[in-house]
Write an enzyme that holds these catalytic residues in place. Sequence first.
Site, PDB file in Angstrom:
ATOM      1  N   CYS A 160      42.780  38.479  33.057  1.00 54.18           N
ATOM      2  CA  CYS A 160      43.995  39.049  32.399  1.00 54.18           C
ATOM      3  C   CYS A 160      44.462  37.999  31.231  1.00 54.18           C
ATOM      4  O   CYS A 160      43.833  38.073  30.264  1.00 54.18           O
ATOM      5  CB  CYS A 160      45.292  39.306  33.484  1.00 54.18           C
ATOM      6  N   HIS A 170      43.513  42.742  37.425  1.00 49.59           N
ATOM      7  CA  HIS A 170      43.885  41.601  38.376  1.00 49.59           C
ATOM      8  C   HIS A 170      42.950  41.703  39.734  1.00 49.59           C
ATOM      9  O   HIS A 170      43.656  42.582  40.695  1.00 49.59           O
ATOM     10  CB  HIS A 170      45.240  41.522  38.560  1.00 49.59           C
ATOM     11  N   GLU A 229      42.551  39.847  41.891  1.00 48.82           N
ATOM     12  CA  GLU A 229      43.390  38.992  43.003  1.00 48.82           C
ATOM     13  C   GLU A 229      44.204  39.564  43.640  1.00 48.82           C
ATOM     14  O   GLU A 229      45.196  39.196  44.616  1.00 48.82           O
ATOM     15  CB  GLU A 229      43.483  37.453  42.355  1.00 48.82           C
TER      16      GLU A 229
END
Length: 254
Positions: free
Chosen positions: A116, A202, A204
């Site tokens: 990002c 993202h 994660e």
Amino acid sequence: MGSVYIPPIRLAILEADTPVPGIKAKYGSYGGVFKYLFERACASLNPPQPLSAILELSSHDIVNHPDAYPDPETIDAILISGSKYSAYDNDDWIVRLTQYTRRCLEGGRVRVIGVCFGHQIVARALGVEVGKNVRGWEISVTEHELTEEGKKLFGMQKLAIHQMHRDQVFSLPPGAVQLARTDVCDVQAMYIPNRCITVQGHPEFTDDMVREILEMRRYGGILGPEIFEDGMRRVSNKHDGVAVARAFLRFLRQ
């Protein structure tokens, strides 16, 4: 003959933000969030591996501690996290991060992963314009169209990962290969062999993390009701964050 011992890759996670309260309570920092992602990626390998066999992680708060940067000689790779800040701003710490990233890229030994904000910092370090996307926000689980190179690199025909951004990289840096695009943002992921791999999304994030971020941004007036409700509708959709992390591991081990 016994197998050859390969030491774990020393990956420094450069934390470009502090998580929202719920994420912070559970994982401590973005270093903890990425540790959780890579643990799942390592467990999903064939055969499964413990994280410690593949990565030696360290976390560095580069926003509040400008001297927190690891000496490039002591690491093998960096991962630049997401952030609420804008990669095109000229705050001291953002300029310093861009310079450090450029140093790693130019040195050629330390590999670079960008997520990002980190994706945008890598682009800036490589001389490409980053700015606000006139098409607006991308949030929650989002379908991506993969290029042929992207299909090979991620090991799948299409990709869906969480998004939380309104800034974008406007063009590919010299020598970079495009991996993915969406209708809202053309440069979703890029790759320079043996140098860097970056994603605008993202990998994660999990649905509970994104739900909290969406709610905070809705009540903070950052997101309007329509985009908030659209994001909440897609927040629990299946996403390929662990597959992206496996691609990161392959990149680090090339």
